[in-house]
Design a protein around this motif. Structure first.
Motif, PDB file in Angstrom:
ATOM      1  N   GLN A 227      46.715  13.582  51.011  1.00  0.00           N
ATOM      2  CA  GLN A 227      46.742  13.903  52.412  1.00  0.00           C
ATOM      3  C   GLN A 227      45.369  13.565  52.976  1.00  0.00           C
ATOM      4  O   GLN A 227      44.361  13.911  52.392  1.00  0.00           O
ATOM      5  CB  GLN A 227      47.034  15.395  52.588  1.00  0.00           C
ATOM      6  N   SER A 229      42.788  13.052  56.551  1.00  0.00           N
ATOM      7  CA  SER A 229      42.581  13.413  57.961  1.00  0.00           C
ATOM      8  C   SER A 229      41.661  12.400  58.618  1.00  0.00           C
ATOM      9  O   SER A 229      40.697  11.950  58.001  1.00  0.00           O
ATOM     10  CB  SER A 229      41.920  14.782  58.080  1.00  0.00           C
ATOM     11  N   ARG A 231      39.664  11.578  62.482  1.00  0.00           N
ATOM     12  CA  ARG A 231      39.410  11.859  63.892  1.00  0.00           C
ATOM     13  C   ARG A 231      39.567  10.548  64.654  1.00  0.00           C
ATOM     14  O   ARG A 231      38.749   9.641  64.526  1.00  0.00           O
ATOM     15  CB  ARG A 231      38.018  12.459  64.116  1.00  0.00           C
ATOM     16  N   LEU A 246      41.747  15.208  65.520  1.00  0.00           N
ATOM     17  CA  LEU A 246      41.770  15.149  64.061  1.00  0.00           C
ATOM     18  C   LEU A 246      43.228  15.193  63.608  1.00  0.00           C
ATOM     19  O   LEU A 246      43.896  16.208  63.751  1.00  0.00           O
ATOM     20  CB  LEU A 246      40.977  16.323  63.460  1.00  0.00           C
ATOM     21  N   VAL A 248      46.092  15.023  60.699  1.00  0.00           N
ATOM     22  CA  VAL A 248      46.235  15.259  59.275  1.00  0.00           C
ATOM     23  C   VAL A 248      47.416  14.460  58.754  1.00  0.00           C
ATOM     24  O   VAL A 248      48.526  14.577  59.263  1.00  0.00           O
ATOM     25  CB  VAL A 248      46.433  16.766  58.992  1.00  0.00           C
ATOM     26  N   ASP A 249      47.136  13.622  57.798  1.00  0.00           N
ATOM     27  CA  ASP A 249      48.150  12.866  57.074  1.00  0.00           C
ATOM     28  C   ASP A 249      49.136  12.115  57.971  1.00  0.00           C
ATOM     29  O   ASP A 249      50.334  12.353  57.915  1.00  0.00           O
ATOM     30  CB  ASP A 249      48.922  13.807  56.146  1.00  0.00           C
ATOM     31  N   ILE A 295      38.654  13.023  54.246  1.00  0.00           N
ATOM     32  CA  ILE A 295      38.473  13.487  55.620  1.00  0.00           C
ATOM     33  C   ILE A 295      37.511  12.533  56.310  1.00  0.00           C
ATOM     34  O   ILE A 295      36.384  12.336  55.843  1.00  0.00           O
ATOM     35  CB  ILE A 295      37.968  14.939  55.632  1.00  0.00           C
ATOM     36  N   ASP A 297      35.969  12.440  59.613  1.00  0.00           N
ATOM     37  CA  ASP A 297      35.772  13.233  60.826  1.00  0.00           C
ATOM     38  C   ASP A 297      34.473  12.814  61.501  1.00  0.00           C
ATOM     39  O   ASP A 297      33.419  13.420  61.296  1.00  0.00           O
ATOM     40  CB  ASP A 297      35.763  14.720  60.469  1.00  0.00           C
TER      41      ASP A 297
END
Ligand SMILES: *[C@@H]1O[C@H](CO)[C@@H](O)[C@H](O)[C@H]1NC(C)=O
Ligand SMILES: *[C@@H]1O[C@H](CO)[C@@H](O)[C@H](O)[C@H]1NC(C)=O
Ligand SMILES: [Zn+2]
Length: 602
Positions: A227, A229, A231, A246, A248-249, A295, A297
């Motif tokens: 998974q 994430s 942004r 953001l 997710v997946d 992630i 981000d």
């Protein structure tokens, strides 16, 4: 979410160190939290997940390993280096995989005890010009506690416990080979395990389960579903003014079954994967995850220039997301491996070639105030070059304008689908004009938020001008956009020609949505009967039908035929009326308008 991040960081540890040479932090040694319990499935099974801590060393210019350098292939070299470095017997080091890219060579090995591989004890060595530049290892030292190593002969047969394991992991054995392995445990012991894959496609779960071969207990499992994430600007948003979110997946499990970050079996932690790579200036200048667990981000600082580091990271992240999102949605509508799409790997059993993901070069230095896409025939990557726009202060970045990205990526789709993957069948001026039209039209399609069809303007963000980069908005109003087929003759500039086609399609889209309604899940569910779904099916289907270097009239005919093929001609008269309204009626030709429809549609 925090638990999930921890889980992912642990699952990914083995690959974190090895995925992209240039993305590896130069500080050494590398350490990491490695042990935790996690919850699996609806029944909230508590499962241990343990990766022995990895050591990691980087060597800058590289080490010449005169004593241990063993020419004879990457496998021998990597095994020799790891064995010497870790002071273990050469025969306890098994070669698993390796590859060469530019001047870099990467070898991945695994520890063996009693001739049995240890699932979670691996090492990796990278070479540049035959010098060792990095080494990472999670090998365990069983010799210190030999009594803690389980007997290598299993006493429990997997088939006697498989149904219990399937129930625990809420899936089914997927018929992949089962193997006997060792598994290092957090208490320093080493268990003997049956490694078996349990999958559940309905809920998109996929594990490698480690079942104790002496007790039959489920000890641990590797989660193969990543998974991630990002942004980014959700694809429905046109540009940065809509604000980053953001997500997710966001990958589509049908179009990208291994997610967006698995590349030739190795998980990446950068903006590089099977479908796309988003880079600046070079293949190694990528954005790395901002935090463990995939992630990405990176906020965008609108007070700073695009070339500020954080803004470059935001740009690469958004470009990577959009390239993958477009891959996934086009895949759902038929731009698959067999239809010559862009992917490194996939199911090529039906035809098509691999090794050709899309490159997106953000803030490309070869231009300003534009973007382009070099398509490449099937088997060769396509490259989108996205430029900075210098009309404002600070400047603006085309990679934060989703419409520009989708426009460019659509060139890849239309050029590959027309003429069977050769990318050489949208070359005539008229067909290139059509190409520009499809690209604007798909950008518009992805941005629809509901069934209300509004006028559409492209590129107003990068220009900071409400008129955008085209002459007229696309509109159902002839006052706003009066273009017809006859205007093709006025000016053979591909974008102005494209505007005529895009506006025609805008009007057909509006008619289909008016008749069949609008689906909010069209991007991932192509099975509905709503107008926006019907539109995109016909759009994509027609591309494969039309001839090499199609004319407007031939492109129209391909739409009528595509509707016949898929919907039995249910939209025949709607389509004819839409085309005829823009001068592409039955007798249209040589850029002379005709507004008539077939008799049975009149
Ligand atoms: C790579 O990207 C960084 C920003 O992320 C930039 O500062 C650097 O100059 C780039 N390197 C090259 C070779 O373009
Ligand atoms: C964009 O245009 C508006 C209106 O013309 C102007 O007020 C604003 O300063 C411009 N923004 C930038 C970043 O140049
Ligand atoms: Zn274009």
């Amino acid at each position: 979410m925090a638990a999930l991040r921890k889980l992912l960081s642990s699952v990914l540890l083995a690959v974190l160190l090895i995925s992209e040479t240039n993305a590896i932090p130069s500080s050494a040694p590398y350490s990491h939290a490695t042990h935790h319990r996690r919850t699996v499935g609806r029944r909230a099974l508590k499962l241990e997940h343990y990766n022995p801590p990895s050591t990691f060393e980087t060597f800058g210019e590289g080490l010449v390993q005169a004593a241990t350098f063993a020419p004879g292939g990457l496998d021998t070299e990597a095994r020799t280096y790891a064995a010497t470095k870790l002071k273990v017997d050469y025969n306890t080091v098994e070669f698993r995989s390796g590859f060469t890219r530019d001047k870099a060579r990467h070898g991945y090995v695994r520890q063996k005890i009693n001739g049995i591989p240890v699932a979670n004890a691996v090492a990796n060595v990278a070479y540049m010009d035959n010098k060792v530049v990095t080494f990472g290892s999670s090998f365990v030292k069983p010799s210190c506690n030999i009594d803690k190593i389980a007997d290598p002969k299993p006493t429990v047969d997997l088939k006697d416990v498989l149904s219990k394991i399937e129930e625990q992991l809420e899936g089914k054995y997927n018929n992949q080979p089962i193997s006997l392995q060792y598994l290092a445990r957090p208490d320093g012991s080493v268990a003997l395990v049956h490694a078996v894959q349990i999958q559940n496609e309905q809920v998109n779960s996929w594990y490698e389960a480690f079942v104790d071969a002496h007790s039959g207990e489920l000890l641990s499992a590797t989660d193969f579903t990543y998974q991630a994430s990002y942004r980014v600007l959700p694809i429905q948003k046109q540009d940065l003014r809509g604000g980053l979110e953001l997500l997710v997946d966001p990958h589509d499990p049908i179009a990208s079954p291994n997610g967006w970050h698995l590349l030739r079996g190795v998980a990446t932690t950068t903006t590089s994967g099977n479908n796309a790579i988003a880079l600046k200036a070079s293949q190694t200048n990528l954005t790395s995850q901002s935090a463990d667990g995939l992630i990405f981000d990176y906020p965008y600082d609108t007070s700073q220039e695009p070339a500020t580091t954080i803004n470059i990271d935001a740009a690469r992240t958004n470009a990577f997301y959009i390239a993958n999102r477009v891959h996934d949605l086009a895949y759902r509508y038929g731009f698959t491996e067999s239809a010559f799409n862009y992917q490194v790997e996939g199911d090529f059993s039906k035809g098509g070639k691999g090794g050709d993901r899309v490159y997106i070069s953000v803030q490309d230095s070869t231009g300003v105030d534009n973007a382009n896409f070099a398509v490449g025939p099937d088997g060769l990557s396509g490259t989108a070059r996205v430029y900075i726009w210098d009309k404002t202060t600070p400047k603006r970045d085309g990679s934060l304008d989703n419409a520009i990205l989708v426009h460019e990526l659509t060139h890849g789709i239309t050029s590959r689908l027309t003429g069977g993957g050769t990318a050489s069948c949208l070359q005539s001026l008229e067909s290139r004009g059509l190409g520009e039209g499809w690209s604007d039209a798909l950008a518009e399609w992805t941005e629809q938020k509901d069934g209300v069809v509004r006028d559409y303007v492209l590129g107003d963000y990068v220009l900071n001008n409400t008129a955008g980069i085209r002459n007229k908005p696309y509109s159902v109003s002839k006052d706003v956009n009066p273009l017809t087929y006859a205007n093709v003759a006025d000016d053979f500039e591909v974008h102005t020609t494209g505007e005529i086609w895009a506006n025609t399609l805008h009007n057909i889209y509006a008619k289909l949505v008016e008749k069949h309604g609008w689906s909010s899940t069209a991007m991932t569910n192509p099975d509905g009967s709503e107008g926006n779904i019907v539109y995109l099916h016909i759009f994509i289907d027609a591309l494969s039908l039309q001839p090499c270097n199609p004319t407007f009239v031939q492109a129209r005919d391909a739409w009528i035929q595509a509707d016949f093929n898929r919907y039995g001609g249910a939209n025949k008269c709607l389509l004819w009326k839409g085309f005829a309204d823009k001068g592409l009626g039955v007798q249209a030709g040589n850029y002379v308008n005709d507004f008539s429809v077939p008799n049975d549609c009149a």
